[in-house]
Design an enzyme around this catalytic site. Sequence first.
Site, PDB file in Angstrom:
ATOM      1  N   ARG A 198       1.418  -5.585  -5.656  1.00  0.00           N
ATOM      2  CA  ARG A 198       1.529  -6.568  -4.942  1.00  0.00           C
ATOM      3  C   ARG A 198       1.671  -7.822  -6.055  1.00  0.00           C
ATOM      4  O   ARG A 198       0.992  -7.662  -7.031  1.00  0.00           O
ATOM      5  CB  ARG A 198       0.308  -6.882  -4.003  1.00  0.00           C
ATOM      6  CG  ARG A 198       0.080  -5.933  -3.063  1.00  0.00           C
ATOM      7  CD  ARG A 198      -1.094  -6.225  -2.121  1.00  0.00           C
ATOM      8  NE  ARG A 198      -0.958  -5.495  -0.720  1.00  0.00           N
ATOM      9  CZ  ARG A 198      -1.421  -4.256  -0.553  1.00  0.00           C
ATOM     10  NH1 ARG A 198      -2.154  -3.786  -1.669  1.00  0.00           N
ATOM     11  NH2 ARG A 198      -1.367  -3.332   0.462  1.00  0.00           N
TER      12      ARG A 198
ATOM     13  N   SER B 100       6.351  -6.347   2.214  1.00  0.00           N
ATOM     14  CA  SER B 100       7.198  -5.893   1.375  1.00  0.00           C
ATOM     15  C   SER B 100       8.642  -6.489   2.121  1.00  0.00           C
ATOM     16  O   SER B 100       9.700  -6.783   1.363  1.00  0.00           O
ATOM     17  CB  SER B 100       7.343  -4.309   1.628  1.00  0.00           C
ATOM     18  OG  SER B 100       6.411  -3.707   0.870  1.00  0.00           O
TER      19      SER B 100
ATOM     20  N   ASP C  17       1.944  -0.085  12.193  1.00  0.00           N
ATOM     21  CA  ASP C  17       1.985  -1.358  12.904  1.00  0.00           C
ATOM     22  C   ASP C  17       3.152  -2.381  12.567  1.00  0.00           C
ATOM     23  O   ASP C  17       3.377  -3.415  12.859  1.00  0.00           O
ATOM     24  CB  ASP C  17       0.843  -1.922  12.154  1.00  0.00           C
ATOM     25  CG  ASP C  17       0.898  -2.588  10.557  1.00  0.00           C
ATOM     26  OD1 ASP C  17       1.825  -1.783  10.184  1.00  0.00           O
ATOM     27  OD2 ASP C  17      -0.026  -3.113  10.100  1.00  0.00           O
TER      28      ASP C  17
ATOM     29  N   GLY D 270       0.774  -1.141  -0.040  1.00  0.00           N
ATOM     30  CA  GLY D 270      -0.044  -0.037   0.060  1.00  0.00           C
ATOM     31  C   GLY D 270       0.708   1.229   0.205  1.00  0.00           C
ATOM     32  O   GLY D 270       1.874   1.299   0.493  1.00  0.00           O
TER      33      GLY D 270
ATOM     34  N   ARG E 139      13.397   9.891  -2.665  1.00  0.00           N
ATOM     35  CA  ARG E 139      14.376  11.249  -3.066  1.00  0.00           C
ATOM     36  C   ARG E 139      15.596  11.106  -1.952  1.00  0.00           C
ATOM     37  O   ARG E 139      16.764  11.232  -2.278  1.00  0.00           O
ATOM     38  CB  ARG E 139      13.544  12.549  -2.538  1.00  0.00           C
ATOM     39  CG  ARG E 139      14.364  13.851  -2.674  1.00  0.00           C
ATOM     40  CD  ARG E 139      13.664  14.915  -2.252  1.00  0.00           C
ATOM     41  NE  ARG E 139      14.281  16.325  -2.296  1.00  0.00           N
ATOM     42  CZ  ARG E 139      15.054  16.748  -1.226  1.00  0.00           C
ATOM     43  NH1 ARG E 139      14.958  16.113  -0.121  1.00  0.00           N
ATOM     44  NH2 ARG E 139      15.556  17.837  -1.383  1.00  0.00           N
TER      45      ARG E 139
ATOM     46  N   ARG F 263      -6.335  -2.744   9.960  1.00  0.00           N
ATOM     47  CA  ARG F 263      -6.921  -3.978   9.816  1.00  0.00           C
ATOM     48  C   ARG F 263      -6.632  -4.579  11.128  1.00  0.00           C
ATOM     49  O   ARG F 263      -7.387  -5.382  11.942  1.00  0.00           O
ATOM     50  CB  ARG F 263      -6.434  -4.893   8.589  1.00  0.00           C
ATOM     51  CG  ARG F 263      -6.988  -6.138   8.473  1.00  0.00           C
ATOM     52  CD  ARG F 263      -6.533  -6.679   7.218  1.00  0.00           C
ATOM     53  NE  ARG F 263      -5.089  -6.495   6.972  1.00  0.00           N
ATOM     54  CZ  ARG F 263      -4.548  -6.357   5.994  1.00  0.00           C
ATOM     55  NH1 ARG F 263      -5.302  -6.289   4.433  1.00  0.00           N
ATOM     56  NH2 ARG F 263      -3.142  -6.355   5.755  1.00  0.00           N
TER      57      ARG F 263
ATOM     58  N   ASP G  66       4.942  -4.915   6.276  1.00  0.00           N
ATOM     59  CA  ASP G  66       5.510  -6.033   6.398  1.00  0.00           C
ATOM     60  C   ASP G  66       5.750  -7.230   5.360  1.00  0.00           C
ATOM     61  O   ASP G  66       6.395  -7.981   5.274  1.00  0.00           O
ATOM     62  CB  ASP G  66       4.756  -6.989   7.755  1.00  0.00           C
ATOM     63  CG  ASP G  66       3.297  -7.086   7.382  1.00  0.00           C
ATOM     64  OD1 ASP G  66       2.982  -6.472   6.302  1.00  0.00           O
ATOM     65  OD2 ASP G  66       2.668  -7.663   8.230  1.00  0.00           O
TER      66      ASP G  66
ATOM     67  N   THR H  79       3.799   2.783   5.918  1.00  0.00           N
ATOM     68  CA  THR H  79       2.595   2.499   5.914  1.00  0.00           C
ATOM     69  C   THR H  79       1.854   3.269   6.954  1.00  0.00           C
ATOM     70  O   THR H  79       1.934   3.492   7.965  1.00  0.00           O
ATOM     71  CB  THR H  79       2.406   0.794   6.170  1.00  0.00           C
ATOM     72  OG1 THR H  79       1.170   0.504   6.937  1.00  0.00           O
ATOM     73  CG2 THR H  79       3.419   0.681   7.827  1.00  0.00           C
TER      74      THR H  79
ATOM     75  N   ASP I 258      -0.770   2.499   8.760  1.00  0.00           N
ATOM     76  CA  ASP I 258      -1.068   1.855  10.080  1.00  0.00           C
ATOM     77  C   ASP I 258      -0.234   1.984  10.963  1.00  0.00           C
ATOM     78  O   ASP I 258      -0.896   1.834  12.289  1.00  0.00           O
ATOM     79  CB  ASP I 258      -1.394   0.343   9.685  1.00  0.00           C
ATOM     80  CG  ASP I 258      -2.450   0.177   8.581  1.00  0.00           C
ATOM     81  OD1 ASP I 258      -3.351   0.967   8.467  1.00  0.00           O
ATOM     82  OD2 ASP I 258      -2.584  -0.991   8.148  1.00  0.00           O
TER      83      ASP I 258
ATOM     84  N   TYR J 112     -10.021   5.246   1.290  1.00  0.00           N
ATOM     85  CA  TYR J 112      -8.402   5.600   1.048  1.00  0.00           C
ATOM     86  C   TYR J 112      -7.920   6.940   0.830  1.00  0.00           C
ATOM     87  O   TYR J 112      -7.188   7.067   0.575  1.00  0.00           O
ATOM     88  CB  TYR J 112      -8.433   4.883  -0.604  1.00  0.00           C
ATOM     89  CG  TYR J 112      -8.602   3.462  -0.730  1.00  0.00           C
ATOM     90  CD1 TYR J 112      -7.228   2.741  -0.446  1.00  0.00           C
ATOM     91  CD2 TYR J 112      -9.864   2.820  -1.049  1.00  0.00           C
ATOM     92  CE1 TYR J 112      -7.412   1.362  -0.382  1.00  0.00           C
ATOM     93  CE2 TYR J 112      -9.730   1.215  -0.974  1.00  0.00           C
ATOM     94  CZ  TYR J 112      -8.348   0.652  -0.726  1.00  0.00           C
ATOM     95  OH  TYR J 112      -8.174  -0.752  -0.554  1.00  0.00           O
TER      96      TYR J 112
END
Length: 320
Positions: free
Chosen positions: A73, A106, A130, A12, A22, A172, A104, A126, A128, A250
Amino acid sequence: MLKKIGVLTSGGDAPGMNAAIRAVVRKAIYHNIEVYGIRYGYQGLMEGNIKKMDLGSVGDIIHRGGTILATARSQEFKTEEGQQRAIEQLNKWGIEGLVVIGGDGSFRGAQKLTSRGFPCIGVPGTIDNDIPGTDFTIGFDTSLNTVLEAIDKVRDTATSHERTYIIETMGRNAGDLALWAGLAGGAESIIIPEVDEEFSNIIHRLERSRERGKRHSIIVLAEGVGNAFEFSERIKKETGIETRVTVLGYIQRGGSPTAQDRVLASRLGARAVELLIENKSDRMVGIRNNEIVDNDIDDILSGKHHLNKGMYNLSKELSI
């Protein structure tokens, strides 16, 4: 002496990824290292969608959301054949190290490449927040402010119409986004995956607010807990309170990154290049107490992100 490195974004997208790209490009070029951008993550890597980057490639992108390298993905990359194709492309282009920006999933890809002898460094991106091993991930602060802005605007309507609103955020398996936004936005209830709260407690807070004359409430719900519309129906059924739902979706991933995300991305991207220069691999850069750190990716993937329970308890105390 390291001569060529690659950089890709995967999973994501998150605001600040461009600032990280950069930093990787300019830090590497500063050290006379060539940089190759890989489009569409691991899928693009397997297909050889690779292009040399220069200083101009990353001009005027620090303020842009999303990722100029695009992201995707890939199920194929999870196979041994897919990973071998990726290694062959890296060798073909003479790339000696890879910076992977993502979450995670990735990092699991980076772990697979590392197990095949190819040096990789992970940069956590990310919304999240997380990922273990870092206080903050790239994109979290921007997304948090997007959610907070939505809460503030919905509260105006909630006050005017004297209604209860449920605002559903992303998250999630992690409730950081809902928790931080809920605390900052003065939500009466924050419902997150890490805490199994009795529904009766939520109802009790709503009724208690009504008894003291408060006619509107804000409930922030992380998507991993359940469906906001189902919660809304349940509240109406048990209390008769008129409830509305706003699912942010989103919109939380977009927008120009905040100053905090730009600085964090710049620091993490630059440190990732330094680690490759130091011949280190299978590491993830992060930030702890405002200091840049790095940890073994294996430890990161086997670890668990922990919610700040003190913040959660504080939100309960302040919503009485």
